[in-house]
Design an enzyme around this catalytic site. Structure first.
Site, PDB file in Angstrom:
ATOM      1  N   ARG A 130      19.059  13.917   9.302  1.00 51.04           N
ATOM      2  CA  ARG A 130      17.729  14.444   9.564  1.00 51.04           C
ATOM      3  C   ARG A 130      16.809  13.172   9.608  1.00 51.04           C
ATOM      4  NH1 ARG A 130      18.268  18.203   4.755  1.00 51.04           N
ATOM      5  NH2 ARG A 130      17.406  16.484   3.618  1.00 51.04           N
ATOM      6  N   ASP A 180      14.261  19.832  -0.280  1.00 50.66           N
ATOM      7  CA  ASP A 180      14.107  19.658   1.124  1.00 50.66           C
ATOM      8  C   ASP A 180      13.315  20.726   1.828  1.00 50.66           C
ATOM      9  OD1 ASP A 180      16.329  21.246   0.906  1.00 50.66           O
ATOM     10  OD2 ASP A 180      17.716  19.838   1.965  1.00 50.66           O
ATOM     11  N   THR A 181      13.733  21.958   1.449  1.00 53.32           N
ATOM     12  CA  THR A 181      13.164  23.299   2.117  1.00 53.32           C
ATOM     13  C   THR A 181      11.628  23.269   2.087  1.00 53.32           C
ATOM     14  OG1 THR A 181      13.574  24.658   0.609  1.00 53.32           O
ATOM     15  CG2 THR A 181      15.397  24.380   2.039  1.00 53.32           C
ATOM     16  N   SER A 219      25.118  16.612  -1.961  1.00 44.94           N
ATOM     17  CA  SER A 219      23.778  16.942  -1.661  1.00 44.94           C
ATOM     18  C   SER A 219      23.777  17.271  -0.064  1.00 44.94           C
ATOM     19  CB  SER A 219      23.002  15.576  -1.686  1.00 44.94           C
ATOM     20  OG  SER A 219      23.518  14.568  -0.885  1.00 44.94           O
ATOM     21  N   GLU A 271      21.570  27.749  -6.970  1.00 42.57           N
ATOM     22  CA  GLU A 271      21.400  26.308  -7.653  1.00 42.57           C
ATOM     23  C   GLU A 271      20.057  25.884  -8.032  1.00 42.57           C
ATOM     24  OE1 GLU A 271      24.999  24.457  -5.174  1.00 42.57           O
ATOM     25  OE2 GLU A 271      23.024  23.879  -4.430  1.00 42.57           O
ATOM     26  N   GLU A 303      17.058  28.013  -6.189  1.00 40.99           N
ATOM     27  CA  GLU A 303      17.476  28.680  -5.019  1.00 40.99           C
ATOM     28  C   GLU A 303      18.090  30.251  -5.611  1.00 40.99           C
ATOM     29  OE1 GLU A 303      19.517  26.456  -1.872  1.00 40.99           O
ATOM     30  OE2 GLU A 303      19.506  24.626  -3.140  1.00 40.99           O
ATOM     31  N   GLY A 341      24.856  19.868   1.494  1.00 45.69           N
ATOM     32  CA  GLY A 341      25.694  20.454   2.083  1.00 45.69           C
ATOM     33  C   GLY A 341      26.939  19.901   2.155  1.00 45.69           C
TER      34      GLY A 341
END
Length: 387
Positions: A356, A277-278, A149, A270, A257, A151
């Protein structure tokens, strides 16, 4: 009132819990560490590792939820089929969660069964298989763990000399007990989008306005809505998103995505069977419902008649420059709040470098300059210091 067992209690789970509380739901937030963001607003909480199947079964037996909502990847997902057989709803579905938590399953479904256009790809369980796949695909290529997750474990391999690091980094970033990598063709794309897709129990599939985003090391840094996209590319992305979500079954929101290329069109990348999150940009009031409200309404079966774009918006994350087990502190919030924007501090109890810790969201009218909004969000986020 529905009782919801939330598996994963990060910042996305926190916003989902708030949406659930506003509609009178009872939420039990679960995660591997105490004090996780969603636990701070939930009715109850449990602390256990969700890859521990026995602990997961014990939590379900104790709370007897109506709905299970997975928020993270590292879950003993095969247990979800058994919970469905007991009459417990899994959102969107046990099939969806099992497929999408593993890049191998979702990529094969998309490319081989549904015929969606994807990057060329191979799998590797040994370093020799990785080398062979890279030779077949060519350089540059992208190496990722099958389960990860944000990245983690993902790298861009520019030459053969980069392969040893990609192998070690990929395995170290793998979540769960799957030690296998996927090697992908590097797509020379012009932009990438998240198409939030909502499937309903008794209603049509709906699409949010497309969200553009910028990632660094495979992790989201900023997002903006609506992303510029041609009508034909948007129609193709919606067709692909509808096909893959229908195949996976269930009701909820999906973060689908895509890569966009002016020359080669739309590539499926994906999919996540939960808020993305985006999609935190939707907290800026860009839509009539934000992504967490949409996920909740779909999960409990409330009808969603439409999704309307209300404003343009942008988000930018607040990152930690330090690693500490101490409760983090924040400076600069007053400067961020001097302008027309909103800041959300997630409430994570510890820090690590580039974790984050919060997000700034801002909006403007539909005729606003999107680049100006993006610059504003990034500038305001930069004022917040984590220490």
């Amino acid at each position: 009132m529905k009782k919801i067992l939330l598996l994963g209690s990060g910042e996305l789970g926190k916003e989902f819990t708030i949406a659930a509380q506003r509609l009178g739901m009872h939420v039990i937030a679960c995660d591997a560490y105490p004090g996780a963001p969603a636990m701070q607003v939930a009715d109850e909480f449990e602390v256990f590792h969700m890859l521990d199947g026995d602990a997961l079964e014990a939590a379900v037996a104790k709370h007897r939820p109506d709905i299970i909502v997975p928020e993270i990847e590292a879950i003993r997902t095969e247990k979800l089929y058994g919970f469905e057989e007991q009459g417990i709803q899994v959102t969107p579905s046990a099939r969806a969660v099992n497929f999408t938590m593993n890049r191998k399953a979702i990529r094969d479904l998309a490319a081989k069964e549904l015929g969606l256009k994807t990057a060329k790809y191979f799998y590797a369980t040994t370093y020799e298989e990785l080398e062979a796949a890279a030779r077949e695909i060519g350089f540059p290529c992208v190496v990722k763990p099958l389960m990860s997750s944000s990245g983690k474990g993902q790298s861009l391999v520019k030459t053969a000399e980069d392969l040893p690091h990609a192998w070690e980094y990929g395995l170290s970033g793998s979540r769960g007990d799957i030690k296998e990598l996927i090697i992908e063709e590097f797509i020379h794309f012009d932009s990438e989008i998240t198409l939030l897709t909502v499937t309903q129990k008794d209603g049509p599939t709906l699409f949010c306005p497309p969200i553009g985003h910028v990632q660094k090391g495979g992790d989201y840094r900023e997002s903006f809505q609506p992303a510029p996209i041609s009508p034909e590319h948007l129609a193709e992305a919606q067709r692909m998103a509808a096909a893959v979500t229908e195949a996976l079954t269930g009701a909820g929101i999906w973060g689908v995505e895509f890569f966009l290329s002016h020359e080669n069109g739309v590539y499926f990348s994906e999919l996540s069977p939960r808020p993305h999150d985006t999609g935190m940009v939707t907290l800026a009031g860009t839509q009539n419902f934000n992504e967490f409200e949409l996920h909740l309404r779909a999960a409990v079966g409330l009808p969603i008649p439409c999704i309307k774009q209300m404003r343009k918006g942008a988000s930018a994350v607040i990152l930690s420059p330090i690693a500490s087990e101490e409760q983090p502190q924040y400076r600069g919030l007053e400067r961020t709040c001097e302008e027309d924007a909103d800041v959300r501090i997630f409430g994570k109890p510890t820090t690590r470098v580039n974790r984050r810790m919060g997000v700034v969201v801002c909006n403007g009218p539909l005729d606003a300059d999107l680049n100006d909004l993006r610059d504003k969000a990034k500038r305001l986020a930069s004022y917040v210091e984590v220490f």
